[in-house]
Scaffold this motif. Structure first.
Motif, PDB file in Angstrom:
ATOM      1  N   MET A   1      64.483   1.935  26.365  1.00 18.83           N
ATOM      2  CA  MET A   1      63.671   1.955  27.574  1.00 18.83           C
ATOM      3  C   MET A   1      63.905   3.223  28.376  1.00 18.83           C
ATOM      4  SD  MET A   1      64.392  -1.921  28.672  1.00 18.83           S
ATOM      5  CE  MET A   1      63.401  -1.982  30.133  1.00 18.83           C
TER       6      MET A   1
ATOM      7  N   THR B   1      59.187   1.504  29.624  1.00 17.89           N
ATOM      8  CA  THR B   1      58.037   0.776  29.104  1.00 17.89           C
ATOM      9  C   THR B   1      58.438  -0.690  28.968  1.00 17.89           C
ATOM     10  OG1 THR B   1      57.450   2.738  27.858  1.00 17.89           O
ATOM     11  CG2 THR B   1      56.330   0.712  27.251  1.00 17.89           C
ATOM     12  N   LEU B   2      57.848  -1.507  29.802  1.00 24.50           N
ATOM     13  CA  LEU B   2      58.247  -2.913  29.837  1.00 24.50           C
ATOM     14  C   LEU B   2      57.119  -3.834  29.407  1.00 24.50           C
ATOM     15  CD1 LEU B   2      60.187  -3.150  33.234  1.00 24.50           C
ATOM     16  CD2 LEU B   2      61.121  -2.790  30.959  1.00 24.50           C
ATOM     17  N   ASP B   3      57.505  -4.930  28.820  1.00 20.14           N
ATOM     18  CA  ASP B   3      56.564  -5.998  28.515  1.00 20.14           C
ATOM     19  C   ASP B   3      56.445  -6.874  29.756  1.00 20.14           C
ATOM     20  OD1 ASP B   3      55.118  -8.107  27.610  1.00 20.14           O
ATOM     21  OD2 ASP B   3      56.597  -8.804  26.140  1.00 20.14           O
TER      22      ASP B   3
ATOM     23  N   ALA C   1      54.880 -11.799  30.734  1.00 17.56           N
ATOM     24  CA  ALA C   1      55.313 -13.116  31.226  1.00 17.56           C
ATOM     25  C   ALA C   1      55.155 -13.253  32.743  1.00 17.56           C
ATOM     26  CB  ALA C   1      56.773 -13.356  30.840  1.00 17.56           C
TER      27      ALA C   1
ATOM     28  N   ALA D   1      45.022  -5.015  30.319  1.00 16.27           N
ATOM     29  CA  ALA D   1      45.469  -3.953  29.413  1.00 16.27           C
ATOM     30  C   ALA D   1      46.994  -3.897  29.341  1.00 16.27           C
ATOM     31  CB  ALA D   1      44.911  -2.605  29.871  1.00 16.27           C
TER      32      ALA D   1
ATOM     33  N   ARG E   1      48.741  -6.399  29.123  1.00 19.08           N
ATOM     34  CA  ARG E   1      49.060  -7.611  28.363  1.00 19.08           C
ATOM     35  C   ARG E   1      49.446  -8.778  29.270  1.00 19.08           C
ATOM     36  NH1 ARG E   1      52.603  -4.516  23.637  1.00 19.08           N
ATOM     37  NH2 ARG E   1      50.985  -3.032  23.131  1.00 19.08           N
TER      38      ARG E   1
ATOM     39  N   TYR F   1      50.775   0.227  37.043  1.00 21.35           N
ATOM     40  CA  TYR F   1      51.917  -0.105  36.185  1.00 21.35           C
ATOM     41  C   TYR F   1      53.229   0.289  36.868  1.00 21.35           C
ATOM     42  CZ  TYR F   1      55.054  -0.119  32.189  1.00 21.35           C
ATOM     43  OH  TYR F   1      56.119  -0.352  31.363  1.00 21.35           O
TER      44      TYR F   1
ATOM     45  N   THR G   1      59.268  -5.214  40.144  1.00 16.68           N
ATOM     46  CA  THR G   1      59.990  -6.097  39.222  1.00 16.68           C
ATOM     47  C   THR G   1      61.473  -5.738  39.166  1.00 16.68           C
ATOM     48  OG1 THR G   1      58.003  -6.353  37.875  1.00 16.68           O
ATOM     49  CG2 THR G   1      60.076  -6.924  36.830  1.00 16.68           C
TER      50      THR G   1
END
Lengths: 159, 196
Positions: free
Chosen positions: B6, B33-35, B38, B60, B62, B152, B159
């Motif tokens: 990351m 770059t994070l997912d 959730a 986009a 996700r 983003y 977060t």
């Protein structure tokens, strides 16, 4: 909450950001037609309001400010950076307390309307090239002075 | 994947470039770059077109659990029902100002945790407005026009916001005396605690 929030995210391969951005660009591009219709409608109303200016009328000023605010907030997303710059100038002029008595501010506002129309009509995206520079010069705006801030508490409070 | 990956955003093609700030100082935009898939996000904006746009940008990224609301008065009820992790709100809206919504969340009137992450997005993003937003207890402010990267970045920052949460007379929100740690440093901290 914050630890809970942190626990919900996971690292991704670094090229994932490119894929996501590409997807975002595609999804936003699909909205281009809708944006042009939206901006056209807003411009028509701005035109109508400016046809009979009432600088002393608070409601009139607020409506004009709201329309310019929308164009400022959305233009750049669809590549119309000049629209954001000109609409930002409109917002500042109309929200200036002295606008009702300031001929220069009023002239600036009046000149902004054909400028916005030209941006849409000639599809001036990005800096608009030589036409864009000419347009900003006519309005006595410069891109550097009017660039939309990059962001954030950090950028503006760190120094 | 190792968490240290990351930190390896090198600013090359597709990476985060350094950009000049409003004062000309260069700040790193190298973000992890994070997912974010959730996360449950609630978006409040009186402009339907902006809601559509933001929803697409989040899709986009996700993120699928997205709720939108164009009525800031109704938003409070909806937030209590949806219980989002992050609230993204506009400021100038008819019926209720975005900062009033921030205040209601921070004072426990929204039916969610007082320390929920709040991201404010507005085209009125001058210095005074930024300070007002900070003083209202929001975690972060984004200047419109929104782009994928700008949104983003905002989501990643709120977060990973590690500032202590303050409950004092006249202010509830992330500590204003502590600057938010740049996300790339936060990720380095997480390597030890969260991803091993």
């Amino acid at each position: 909450m914050n630890q809970e929030l942190k626990n919900k995210v996971r690292p991704l391969p670094r090229n994932a950001i490119r894929q996501m951005e590409q997807k975002a660009n595609e999804l936003v591009a699909e909205l281009g037609g809708q944006f042009r219709a939206f901006a056209g409608g807003a411009l028509a109303e701005i035109d109508r309001l400016m046809a009979a200016p009432c600088y002393d009328d608070r409601e009139w000023r607020e409506r004009l400010s709201a329309l310019a605010h929308e164009l400022k907030g959305l233009g750049g997303t669809f590549g119309y950076d000049l629209m954001t710059i000109v609409a930002d100038s409109m917002c500042r002029s109309i929200n200036d307390q002295t606008v009702a008595a300031d001929d220069d501010l009023q002239r600036q506002l009046e000149a902004s309307v054909p400028a916005l129309k030209a941006i849409m009509q000639f599809d001036l995206k990005g800096d608009g090239g030589s036409h864009g520079r000419e347009l900003l010069a006519t309005l006595q705006l410069t891109e550097s002075e009017n660039r939309v801030p990059t962001n954030s508490f950090l950028d503006w409070t760190a120094n | 994947m190792r968490a240290q990956d990351m930190n390896n955003h090198d600013g090359g093609a597709g990476g985060w470039r350094s950009v000049p700030s409003a004062r000309g100082k260069v700040y790193s935009r190298r973000l992890p770059t994070l997912d974010l898939s959730a996360l449950r996000i609630f978006v409040v904006d009186d402009n339907e077109f902006t809601l559509t746009l933001v929803k697409r940008l989040l899709t986009a990224m996700r993120i699928s659990d997205i709720s939108i609301c164009s009525d800031p008065v109704r938003a409070l009820v909806e937030i209590a029902r949806v219980k989002p992790h992050i609230v993204l709100t506009d400021l100038e809206m008819p019926g209720k100002h975005g900062l009033d919504l921030v205040n209601e969340i921070r004072t426990g009137k929204a039916g969610i945790r007082e320390d929920a992450a709040i991201l404010v997005a507005s085209a009125y993003a001058d210095r005074e407005q930024v300070m007002q937003t900070s003083n209202a207890g929001a975690n972060w402010m984004l200047a419109k026009p929104l782009s994928f990267r700008r949104l983003y970045e905002g989501l990643v920052r709120v977060t990973l916001d590690d500032r202590p949460f303050i409950r004092a007379d006249g202010y509830i929100g992330p500590c204003r005396r502590v600057h938010m740690t740049p996300p790339e440093q936060l990720v380095a901290k997480r390597r030890k605690s969260d991803f091993v």
